[in-house]
Design an enzyme around this catalytic site. Sequence first.
Site, PDB file in Angstrom:
ATOM      1  N   HIS A  15      -7.374   2.227  -2.100  1.00  0.00           N
ATOM      2  CA  HIS A  15      -8.427   2.365  -1.093  1.00  0.00           C
ATOM      3  C   HIS A  15      -9.402   3.464  -1.517  1.00  0.00           C
ATOM      4  O   HIS A  15      -9.209   4.148  -2.515  1.00  0.00           O
ATOM      5  CB  HIS A  15      -7.869   2.625   0.310  1.00  0.00           C
ATOM      6  N   CYS A  34     -10.693  11.703  -2.229  1.00  0.00           N
ATOM      7  CA  CYS A  34     -10.452  10.375  -1.642  1.00  0.00           C
ATOM      8  C   CYS A  34     -11.713   9.533  -1.630  1.00  0.00           C
ATOM      9  O   CYS A  34     -11.678   8.358  -1.287  1.00  0.00           O
ATOM     10  CB  CYS A  34      -9.910  10.508  -0.220  1.00  0.00           C
ATOM     11  N   HIS A  40      -8.529   4.908  -5.464  1.00  0.00           N
ATOM     12  CA  HIS A  40      -7.239   5.465  -5.896  1.00  0.00           C
ATOM     13  C   HIS A  40      -6.205   4.724  -5.057  1.00  0.00           C
ATOM     14  O   HIS A  40      -6.573   3.797  -4.323  1.00  0.00           O
ATOM     15  CB  HIS A  40      -7.194   6.985  -5.677  1.00  0.00           C
ATOM     16  N   HIS A  42      -1.904   4.279  -3.258  1.00  0.00           N
ATOM     17  CA  HIS A  42      -0.702   4.878  -2.680  1.00  0.00           C
ATOM     18  C   HIS A  42       0.443   3.867  -2.623  1.00  0.00           C
ATOM     19  O   HIS A  42       0.223   2.670  -2.561  1.00  0.00           O
ATOM     20  CB  HIS A  42      -0.984   5.345  -1.241  1.00  0.00           C
ATOM     21  N   ASP A  80       0.162  -5.790   0.375  1.00  0.00           N
ATOM     22  CA  ASP A  80       0.787  -5.335  -0.868  1.00  0.00           C
ATOM     23  C   ASP A  80      -0.068  -5.669  -2.092  1.00  0.00           C
ATOM     24  O   ASP A  80      -0.512  -6.807  -2.256  1.00  0.00           O
ATOM     25  CB  ASP A  80       2.170  -5.988  -1.023  1.00  0.00           C
ATOM     26  N   HIS A  81      -0.253  -4.674  -2.954  1.00  0.00           N
ATOM     27  CA  HIS A  81      -1.044  -4.826  -4.180  1.00  0.00           C
ATOM     28  C   HIS A  81      -2.478  -5.261  -3.888  1.00  0.00           C
ATOM     29  O   HIS A  81      -3.101  -5.960  -4.683  1.00  0.00           O
ATOM     30  CB  HIS A  81      -0.371  -5.798  -5.160  1.00  0.00           C
ATOM     31  N   GLU A 125       1.354   7.877   3.952  1.00  0.00           N
ATOM     32  CA  GLU A 125       0.426   7.723   2.821  1.00  0.00           C
ATOM     33  C   GLU A 125       1.047   8.381   1.591  1.00  0.00           C
ATOM     34  O   GLU A 125       0.932   7.891   0.477  1.00  0.00           O
ATOM     35  CB  GLU A 125      -0.916   8.354   3.160  1.00  0.00           C
TER      36      GLU A 125
END
Lengths: 136, 136, 136, 136, 136, 136
Positions: A15, A34, A40, A42, A80-81, A125
């Site tokens: 995100h 951020c 980047h 998580h 996811d991903h 996070e």
Amino acid sequence: MRISVFRKAHFNAAHRLHNPRWSDEKNAEVYGLCNNAHYHGHNYDMEVKVTGEVNEDSGYLIDLKVLSDIIKEHVEKRFDHKNLNLDIPYFKDVIPSTENFCYLIHGILQEKLGSDLDVKVRLYETPRNYVEYPAD
Amino acid sequence: MRISVFRKAHFNAAHRLHNPRWSDEKNAEVYGLCNNAHYHGHNYDMEVKVTGEVNEDSGYLIDLKVLSDIIKEHVEKRFDHKNLNLDIPYFKDVIPSTENFCYLIHGILQEKLGSDLDVKVRLYETPRNYVEYPAD
Amino acid sequence: MRISVFRKAHFNAAHRLHNPRWSDEKNAEVYGLCNNAHYHGHNYDMEVKVTGEVNEDSGYLIDLKVLSDIIKEHVEKRFDHKNLNLDIPYFKDVIPSTENFCYLIHGILQEKLGSDLDVKVRLYETPRNYVEYPAD
Amino acid sequence: MRISVFRKAHFNAAHRLHNPRWSDEKNAEVYGLCNNAHYHGHNYDMEVKVTGEVNEDSGYLIDLKVLSDIIKEHVEKRFDHKNLNLDIPYFKDVIPSTENFCYLIHGILQEKLGSDLDVKVRLYETPRNYVEYPAD
Amino acid sequence: MRISVFRKAHFNAAHRLHNPRWSDEKNAEVYGLCNNAHYHGHNYDMEVKVTGEVNEDSGYLIDLKVLSDIIKEHVEKRFDHKNLNLDIPYFKDVIPSTENFCYLIHGILQEKLGSDLDVKVRLYETPRNYVEYPAD
Amino acid sequence: MRISVFRKAHFNAAHRLHNPRWSDEKNAEVYGLCNNAHYHGHNYDMEVKVTGEVNEDSGYLIDLKVLSDIIKEHVEKRFDHKNLNLDIPYFKDVIPSTENFCYLIHGILQEKLGSDLDVKVRLYETPRNYVEYPAD
């Protein structure tokens, strides 16, 4: 006999925090690293808490296999991903902060589980930064 | 000055989920692998939360050594390395689900600690599946 | 470029430590609570370490999805929610100690992964007691 | 949209539990090993929970960098690598139990964060013994 | 069949890093906050690894109850809730760094366990800083 | 007295696994979800192990503050909140798999720490998938 059951799950996503109504300077000031334009990411860990009455016949509040399948189908599969900004329509106009992401997941799960069960979501996070909705 | 103190403990046990009033098919459908007639088992982790007023002289809500000894004597000693279905009379007529097991442990500890202290028990069947009684 | 990759997995099982060639007294003395005739159980956590050469094209030593599927098919499916003494033929004549269980799992995975890869297995009976085979 | 955010932090300190108004015998009886005149110590882990309304523009309840800096400046810097009894004036007349320490930290953070935000502090003396203030 | 078994333990202690042959300035420069004259402290976590041949009759490398009792008697009882500098004669002339402390504990356990077993000790001063002796 | 010290660190990054010399079909087949064109991300946890001789005067193998500063300056600052594919020149021609990333970080740290110390890096892409270089 009112009780709470918890189920943990996890998924990975990218995100970027960026408010298009702000200048680049203000975005950098508020969001710092951020705000990186290249994104980047998580490993999101999630704790879903479900509260309600135990079924006397089964001894279950809810079959955790059922809860786990709902989480897999409606949360993990969706996020996811993924890149939250580019792949998730909800974040077209909403900042993908952990606060807003936790609120979104809570709404999805509360609707699927129905009004007899109270859902609370804790979203990590990182292992040191996390959010819980709704507040106690 | 109302405060909560927590103490963690753990023990290992075997169990089987099986409702004798149901057919074998229904048991298999509801409980899946947990219905294995030969039993399976868990490392149960337990978090006991005790809430009340701090004693001004000692600075303690409760001496954690005392709390730890009560947990050892009345929970660990009773359940550790046991088969819940065969070794624990309470589970003759009650399904040894995590929900019912958490409720049983809560009752034991609340009675030992007395009505000036409020007890809450969180019981982990696995690190990803757990139960809390009473609900908030 | 020789490297190691690790994959964690977990499953639950019941067991009992009992040597039929010994008297009941000797079994009780050696195995203590672990000798309970009705079985007890554990959440087994497992860490599989695979060592070999990285493939330059893929950047992978081994696709972790492939490794994870082998672990699921040949370890989790075989042992999860089982009674090691009653459900696993290997333990008819072998004590299901963590040492012997770790050795068995290592043999299964080393055979499936082939001789180009070196397998090591760490098996946790509890978070504080665990075993590694082969030794360094 | 009322939500809670959490931030973890940690620091190390020495302390001794001793009530100067009691005899040595009573101190030894109540505090046991914690009464050692030469002090002992802990890695304190801390979980700060902050509850309030999300800011719609930023998507944040509070910038976690800001929260983290407040914790560093007013908690870590004050207590890290210190002897609570000798280096912290507050504990001249107050027993440095985890209960009283948690209460002190809560007061510091609640004052810095202001009355629009509700602060709760969970303080771990060890991974198995911890305290939360205020109680739910 | 050469295998390793592991046992975790923990205890709390205070210490101070200070070399009496150095000036105060040099001590402050080298040890920083760890040089505080009033001491600070840690929850030490310890992982003891024992390597040797499995006993075919028992299926054990070593009875973990025996290993746990040796650790309790010769490590926990000696160091728990102690001030390493003032309460432990060995540290009269030796800096109680994690390196030296790990070396001391290794020597104690290796002597008690005998030369048929190889001992390795990992000592955590904090969850992020730890030491292992002997090196691989 | 040869010993190992460990230091943990962490950072967040986005990446995508994609081999430009392969067809889209082969990339999807080999990398699955990790091939998402919009990137995904991880919280990378890192364990740096340094082995060498203890300095008798200081009792240290290496001042962990020095090691921590080297990790911050040369690893965290370079990779935290970055997109490995777009922001890190090394990954222009190299797949940013955990294997290759671990190898890169090892090289950076080994060079900074010098040849008297042996460096090993364990890099966690998730808590269940991780890599270690060099292999034992």
